[in-house]
Enzyme design. Structure first.
Site, PDB file in Angstrom:
ATOM      1  N   SER A   1      26.828  54.523 -41.747  1.00  0.00           N
ATOM      2  CA  SER A   1      25.568  54.367 -42.478  1.00  0.00           C
ATOM      3  C   SER A   1      25.044  55.729 -42.880  1.00  0.00           C
ATOM      4  O   SER A   1      25.586  56.763 -42.505  1.00  0.00           O
ATOM      5  CB  SER A   1      24.537  53.660 -41.599  1.00  0.00           C
ATOM      6  OG  SER A   1      23.998  54.595 -40.680  1.00  0.00           O
ATOM      7  N   LYS A   2      23.967  55.711 -43.603  1.00  0.00           N
ATOM      8  CA  LYS A   2      23.346  56.941 -44.108  1.00  0.00           C
ATOM      9  C   LYS A   2      23.016  57.916 -42.982  1.00  0.00           C
ATOM     10  O   LYS A   2      23.007  59.125 -43.188  1.00  0.00           O
ATOM     11  CB  LYS A   2      22.057  56.590 -44.865  1.00  0.00           C
ATOM     12  CG  LYS A   2      22.285  56.308 -46.328  1.00  0.00           C
ATOM     13  CD  LYS A   2      21.302  57.153 -47.163  1.00  0.00           C
ATOM     14  CE  LYS A   2      21.517  57.010 -48.657  1.00  0.00           C
ATOM     15  NZ  LYS A   2      22.749  57.563 -49.156  1.00  0.00           N
TER      16      LYS A   2
END
Ligand code: GLU
Length: 487
Positions: free
Chosen positions: A255-256
């Site tokens: 994820s980010k």
């Protein structure tokens, strides 16, 4: 499916911004599946979720796909006989199929507000029951729906599940069964009038002749809905292959939080598409054998879904960096130049992007770089204003002050020699070599003071390249500034 039927597969992103590496992998594998089998690859944009609409996202996705070198045969950006390929332009079609389901009693209107649904869910939770939407015994009529709408109630439509276990055959994960007891009558048209992803996705796959669906594992749990919808609408069942999850090095879903995860960020950070493609291809697929870096044409001929795995894939940034270093080292200069100029066009750097000769020189002088950002790090200062040079106190101490200021003396002696020197490679090399000889100093003791004087630190390309890239006037001005300032 008839074995002679050629594969039609599609990449169907929802346009929410630049392409995530997970989506890029789906797109790559769809492309490879089509190319390796002589099939067709479609690009469809799934933009029925009006609330998530992001301006310019479709263009960004297309740009990212093209940057990776992926092309498609039908769809947004290229057209084709079964368009439009943007779901937002297909509302009438969805309504037609929703209407068929309503007429057949396979779908029904519902009128709850979000709050009412939430309350129903909470009651079920309090009773320790799994909440499944309770289908009314008598389904509301169209007239009921009109009345509810007139009263300002939200009118949505749910699919009536037939109450049978659903078995999906997935070519990666095997047979997956979802028991009837776990199936909820799901929404196929939202109160805003737009179909949900499930309905639009299934209708489009059927109308666009898609017979092979490749997508991320996160969709596997929803596939039972699609199968039921297909049965209810009389659509043929496609083949499925779901791709394993992509995890970070800590074993969490990528994820980010792990830093950049979209393709454009890697492009901006100075990665080459060839390295990205080669790296992404190994996220869940393995060619077998020792070789790791494959070009897109190689992948196109060797891709085989039988070599897809179900184990979670690991997004190893170190490996990507190593791939990029290798790909850059073996790329031809013209290819590197084009990629470097692309990098410069989307970054604010001090380099003169339009000056091909300088760009080529930078690439040669920085051989062994990992990403184009390394070139900025190592050579950017050569193109900044002279005043921008900041002297690293440690470098000054180690290279200039040490041994009774030997470095300062070297600098003072080199300055007039440089002032008289022709600014070309052979002359500069001879100057430094001669000076080493007459002074009895080693190369490092001569080159480092100069390097620190003109860049402020001990890292830059080879000395001659550094001086050539910088130019004579700036070299002399920086030496002066250094000597005068004695930082
Ligand atoms: N629109 C879905 C997405 O955002 C596509 C899922 C599918 O491939 O069926 O990824």
């Amino acid at each position: 499916m008839d074995v002679t039927t050629s594969i039609r597969t599609r990449f169907a992103p929802s346009p929410t911004g630049h392409l995530h590496v997970g989506s890029a992998r789906t797109a790559l594998f769809c492309h490879l599946l089509a190319r390796s089998t002589g099939g067709t690859f479609l690009l469809r944009i799934e933009d029925t979720d009006v609330a998530r609409h992001v301006e310019g996202a479709v263009e960004q996705i297309i740009e990212d796909l093209r940057w990776l070198g992926l092309d498609w045969d039908e769809g947004v950006g290229v057209g084709g006989p079964l368009g439009p390929y943007r779901q937002s332009e297909r509302l009438d079609l969805y309504n037609e199929y929703i209407h068929r389901l309503l007429v057949a009693g396979r779908a029904y209107y519902v009128f709850e507000t979000a709050e009412e649904l939430q309350a129903m869910r909470e009651t079920a939770e309090a009773d320790k029951r799994t909440f499944l939407y309770p289908r009314p015994d008598v389904l509301p009529t169209g007239e009921d729906a009109r009345r509810a709408a007139a009263e300002g109630r939200p009118v949505a439509i749910r699919f009536a599940c037939p109450g049978v276990d659903v078995m999906i055959h997935d070519e990666v994960f095997g047979d997956v069964t979802v028991p009837a007891a776990q199936q909820e009558d799901f929404i196929i048209r939202k109160a805003d009038g737009w179909p949900t992803y499930h309905l639009a996705n299934v209708v489009d796959d059927a109308l666009m002749g898609v017979n092979f669906i490749l997508r991320g594992q996160e969709f596997l749990g929803q596939t039972w809905r699609h199968k039921l919808l297909r049965e209810a609408l009389g659509f043929p069942e496609p083949r499925y292959a779901h791709l394993p999850l992509i995890m970070d090095m800590a074993g969490r879903k990528l994820s980010k939080r792990d830093g950049d995860v979209d393709i454009f960020s890697f492009r901006k950070a100075g990665y080459l598409p060839e390295a990205m493609v080669s790296f992404i291809a190994l996220l869940g697929w393995s060619p077998g054998g020792q070789k790791e870096i494959y070009s897109l044409p190689e992948l196109r001929s060797m891709f085989d879904i039988a070599r897809l795995g179900k184990a979670n894939a690991k997004f190893d940034r170190e490996k990507l960096l190593a791939f990029n270093t290798d790909v850059a080292a073996s790329a031809g200069e013209d290819r590197l130049l084009a990629a470097f100029q692309d990098f410069l066009s989307i970054n604010d750097t001090p380099f003169p992007a339009g000056d091909e000769a300088v760009c080529r020189h930078l690439l040669r002088a920085n051989k062994g770089f990992r990403t184009f950002e390394d070139i900025v790090f190592k050579s950017g200062i050569l193109f900044e204003d002279d005043q921008a040079v900041q002297y690293d106190p440690k470098a000054v101490q180690k290279v200039l002050d040490k041994a009774d200021g030997e470095g300062w003396r070297v600098l003072g002696e080199l300055k007039p020699l440089l002032a008289d020197c022709a600014w070309e490679e052979a002359a500069l090399e001879k100057l430094v070599a001669d000076y080493c000889q007459t002074s009895g100093l080693g190369m490092g003791k001569v080159a480092q003071p100069l390097r620190v004087a003109v860049t402020g630190r001990t890292i830059s390309p080879a000395l001659t390249d550094t001086l050539l890239l910088l130019g004579k006037a700036a070299t002399l001005a920086r030496i002066d500034r250094c000597l005068n300032g004695r930082p």
